[in-house]
Motif scaffolding. Structure first.
Motif, mmCIF file in Angstrom:
data_model
loop_
_atom_site.group_PDB
_atom_site.id
_atom_site.type_symbol
_atom_site.label_atom_id
_atom_site.label_comp_id
_atom_site.label_asym_id
_atom_site.label_seq_id
_atom_site.Cartn_x
_atom_site.Cartn_y
_atom_site.Cartn_z
ATOM 1 N N LEU A 24 0.858 -1.323 0.136
ATOM 2 C CA LEU A 24 0.080 0.050 -0.203
ATOM 3 C C LEU A 24 0.939 1.207 -0.165
ATOM 4 C CD1 LEU A 24 -2.661 -0.857 2.889
ATOM 5 C CD2 LEU A 24 -2.727 -1.515 0.214
ATOM 6 N N ALA A 25 0.399 2.293 -0.553
ATOM 7 C CA ALA A 25 1.009 3.485 -0.660
ATOM 8 C C ALA A 25 -0.025 4.746 -0.735
ATOM 9 C CB ALA A 25 1.866 3.792 -1.823
ATOM 10 N N ALA A 26 0.134 5.584 0.331
ATOM 11 C CA ALA A 26 -0.583 6.790 0.377
ATOM 12 C C ALA A 26 -0.417 7.993 -0.779
ATOM 13 C CB ALA A 26 -0.599 7.468 1.655
ATOM 14 N N VAL A 27 -1.315 8.299 -1.587
ATOM 15 C CA VAL A 27 -1.039 9.512 -2.414
ATOM 16 C C VAL A 27 -2.196 10.379 -2.126
ATOM 17 C CG1 VAL A 27 -1.337 9.989 -5.039
ATOM 18 C CG2 VAL A 27 -0.163 7.816 -3.999
ATOM 19 N N SER A 28 -1.789 11.463 -1.612
ATOM 20 C CA SER A 28 -3.001 12.471 -0.990
ATOM 21 C C SER A 28 -2.388 13.992 -1.458
ATOM 22 C CB SER A 28 -2.879 12.466 0.582
ATOM 23 O OG SER A 28 -3.829 13.207 0.977
ATOM 24 N N ASN A 29 -3.499 14.563 -1.639
ATOM 25 C CA ASN A 29 -3.515 16.178 -1.650
ATOM 26 C C ASN A 29 -3.295 16.953 -0.512
ATOM 27 O OD1 ASN A 29 -3.493 15.696 -4.453
ATOM 28 N ND2 ASN A 29 -5.584 16.694 -4.955
ATOM 29 N N GLY A 30 -3.647 16.196 0.670
ATOM 30 C CA GLY A 30 -3.841 16.716 1.916
ATOM 31 C C GLY A 30 -2.437 16.548 2.716
ATOM 32 N N ALA B 3 3.032 18.756 -7.135
ATOM 33 C CA ALA B 3 1.821 18.769 -8.123
ATOM 34 C C ALA B 3 0.692 17.719 -7.178
ATOM 35 C CB ALA B 3 2.067 18.545 -9.385
ATOM 36 N N ALA B 4 -0.560 18.330 -7.418
ATOM 37 C CA ALA B 4 -1.559 17.569 -6.676
ATOM 38 C C ALA B 4 -2.262 16.753 -7.781
ATOM 39 C CB ALA B 4 -2.279 18.711 -6.082
ATOM 40 N N LYS B 5 -2.880 15.720 -7.163
ATOM 41 C CA LYS B 5 -3.985 15.038 -7.938
ATOM 42 C C LYS B 5 -5.095 16.142 -8.643
ATOM 43 C CE LYS B 5 -5.145 12.533 -4.653
ATOM 44 N NZ LYS B 5 -5.891 11.751 -3.663
ATOM 45 N N PRO B 6 -5.608 15.966 -9.742
ATOM 46 C CA PRO B 6 -5.421 14.914 -10.672
ATOM 47 C C PRO B 6 -4.374 14.937 -11.725
ATOM 48 C CG PRO B 6 -6.948 16.466 -11.571
ATOM 49 C CD PRO B 6 -6.273 16.871 -10.021
ATOM 50 N N ASP B 7 -3.186 15.833 -11.196
ATOM 51 C CA ASP B 7 -1.892 15.657 -12.271
ATOM 52 C C ASP B 7 -1.386 14.208 -12.472
ATOM 53 O OD1 ASP B 7 0.165 18.000 -13.160
ATOM 54 O OD2 ASP B 7 0.866 15.877 -12.911
ATOM 55 N N ASP C 93 -12.111 8.575 -2.721
ATOM 56 C CA ASP C 93 -13.340 9.197 -2.822
ATOM 57 C C ASP C 93 -13.801 10.121 -3.770
ATOM 58 O OD1 ASP C 93 -13.885 11.900 -1.092
ATOM 59 O OD2 ASP C 93 -11.963 11.179 -1.261
ATOM 60 N N ASP C 94 -12.788 10.794 -4.373
ATOM 61 C CA ASP C 94 -13.052 11.963 -5.173
ATOM 62 C C ASP C 94 -13.373 11.434 -6.759
ATOM 63 O OD1 ASP C 94 -12.464 14.232 -7.013
ATOM 64 O OD2 ASP C 94 -12.841 15.318 -4.982
ATOM 65 N N PRO C 95 -14.343 11.569 -7.347
ATOM 66 C CA PRO C 95 -14.495 11.020 -8.714
ATOM 67 C C PRO C 95 -13.521 11.779 -9.787
ATOM 68 C CG PRO C 95 -16.706 11.538 -7.908
ATOM 69 C CD PRO C 95 -15.702 12.231 -6.880
ATOM 70 N N TYR C 96 -13.079 13.093 -9.349
ATOM 71 C CA TYR C 96 -12.300 13.636 -10.385
ATOM 72 C C TYR C 96 -10.787 13.560 -9.974
ATOM 73 C CZ TYR C 96 -16.689 15.870 -11.855
ATOM 74 O OH TYR C 96 -17.941 15.880 -12.200
ATOM 75 N N MET C 97 -10.492 14.033 -8.801
ATOM 76 C CA MET C 97 -9.097 13.991 -8.060
ATOM 77 C C MET C 97 -8.514 12.376 -8.373
ATOM 78 S SD MET C 97 -8.476 16.865 -7.710
ATOM 79 C CE MET C 97 -9.271 18.647 -7.181
ATOM 80 N N ALA D 131 -8.617 2.222 -11.364
ATOM 81 C CA ALA D 131 -9.310 3.155 -10.322
ATOM 82 C C ALA D 131 -10.591 2.549 -9.440
ATOM 83 C CB ALA D 131 -9.638 4.555 -11.017
ATOM 84 N N CYS D 132 -10.605 2.701 -8.131
ATOM 85 C CA CYS D 132 -11.800 1.980 -7.397
ATOM 86 C C CYS D 132 -12.194 3.496 -6.776
ATOM 87 C CB CYS D 132 -11.352 1.379 -6.284
ATOM 88 S SG CYS D 132 -12.512 0.890 -5.073
ATOM 89 N N TRP D 133 -13.433 3.787 -6.860
ATOM 90 C CA TRP D 133 -14.278 4.871 -6.180
ATOM 91 C C TRP D 133 -14.896 4.375 -4.695
ATOM 92 C CZ3 TRP D 133 -19.720 6.890 -7.826
ATOM 93 C CH2 TRP D 133 -20.072 7.981 -7.112
ATOM 94 N N ILE D 134 -14.386 4.972 -3.829
ATOM 95 C CA ILE D 134 -15.113 4.623 -2.384
ATOM 96 C C ILE D 134 -16.100 5.629 -2.338
ATOM 97 C CG2 ILE D 134 -14.682 4.514 0.003
ATOM 98 C CD1 ILE D 134 -13.297 2.189 -1.481
ATOM 99 N N ASN D 135 -17.400 5.177 -2.453
ATOM 100 C CA ASN D 135 -18.523 6.027 -2.529
ATOM 101 C C ASN D 135 -19.388 5.583 -1.175
ATOM 102 O OD1 ASN D 135 -20.741 7.658 -3.397
ATOM 103 N ND2 ASN D 135 -21.678 6.064 -4.696
#
Length: 243
Positions: free
Chosen positions: A123-129, A153-157, A180-184, A196-200
């Protein structure tokens, strides 16, 4: 749907824990610290005015929009300077804010699901926060944490997804990004060549938000990380669990 998953990159805020309570707590911690240590700044910068300053920071410092730590430090320094307080207090004020920002409450399924996922694939964390997994106590489940601040640079880059794959030593199509974010998260990861997996997760009324537009949907969609762990167990049951 089944496909090879040799590693997972994960978003953090609103994927492993809800971010809103942490930010509310962090703002309250900053306000309490200011009231005790810089009272003029506390009076000058109530919550509504701090929000205005945040908007000013976004306008005046767009090149650092990806760096939440730098933006917050700048805001605190401005609060102190404009209130004629000692700017040297900024570091301690930020520390008070950041400690509360990392005082998160996980979704009920998160930690157990992360342990199950980490037992199967890296596992690796990839976060804009700017949350710190060491401080939060989850770093032992991750190979590394890659933030927008460190990457530049931030996601969605696409570059931040590519950098994570390079550090994992895997081709992009073998890495699943979860967020969780559809775009980012979802669209950003797919454009970068990852699965890609969306946690909705359900909202406060137990309703599930619809996919927001006509663009291709994620490879996977689950309401919780636990459901993702169930899928990985079921579809990769022939693979041995990582030592």
């Amino acid at each position: 749907m089944s496909f090879p998953v040799h590693a997972i990159t994960l978003d953090l805020d609103d994927t492993i824990w809800p971010i809103a309570p942490a930010i509310v707590g962090a703002e309250a911690a900053l306000e309490a610290w200011m009231a005790e240590n810089a009272p003029r700044a506390a009076r000058m910068w109530p919550a509504s005015e701090r929000q205005r300053l945040r908007e000013l920071a976004n306008r005046e410092r767009p090149r650092l929009a990806h760096d939440m730590t730098a933006q917050r430090r700048w805001m605190i320094e401005r609060m102190l300077v404009l209130a004629d307080e000692d700017v040297a207090l900024a570091e301690a004020a930020y520390d008070a804010y950041f400690a509360a920002r990392c005082d998160v409450t996980h979704y009920p399924d998160s930690v157990d699901a992360l342990e199950r996922l980490a037992a199967r694939v890296p596992l690796a964390a990839v976060s804009n926060g700017n949350a710190c997994l060491d401080t939060i106590g989850l770093m032992h489940l991750f190979q590394f944490q890659l933030g927008a601040r460190e990457h530049g640079a931030a996601k969605p880059d696409t570059s931040i997804f590519h950098a994570a794959c390079e550090r994992l030593g895997l081709p992009r199509e073998q890495v699943l990004h979860v967020g969780d974010d559809p775009y980012m998260d979802v669209i950003g990861a797919r454009q970068a060549g990852l699965r890609a997996c969306w946690i909705n997760r359900a909202d406060e009324h137990d309703r599930f938000p619809p996919w927001p537009d006509a663009r291709p949907r994620p490879d996977l969609e689950f309401p919780t990380l636990a459901a993702l762990a169930d899928w990985l167990d079921a579809t990769h049951s022939e693979e041995s669990i990582r030592p």
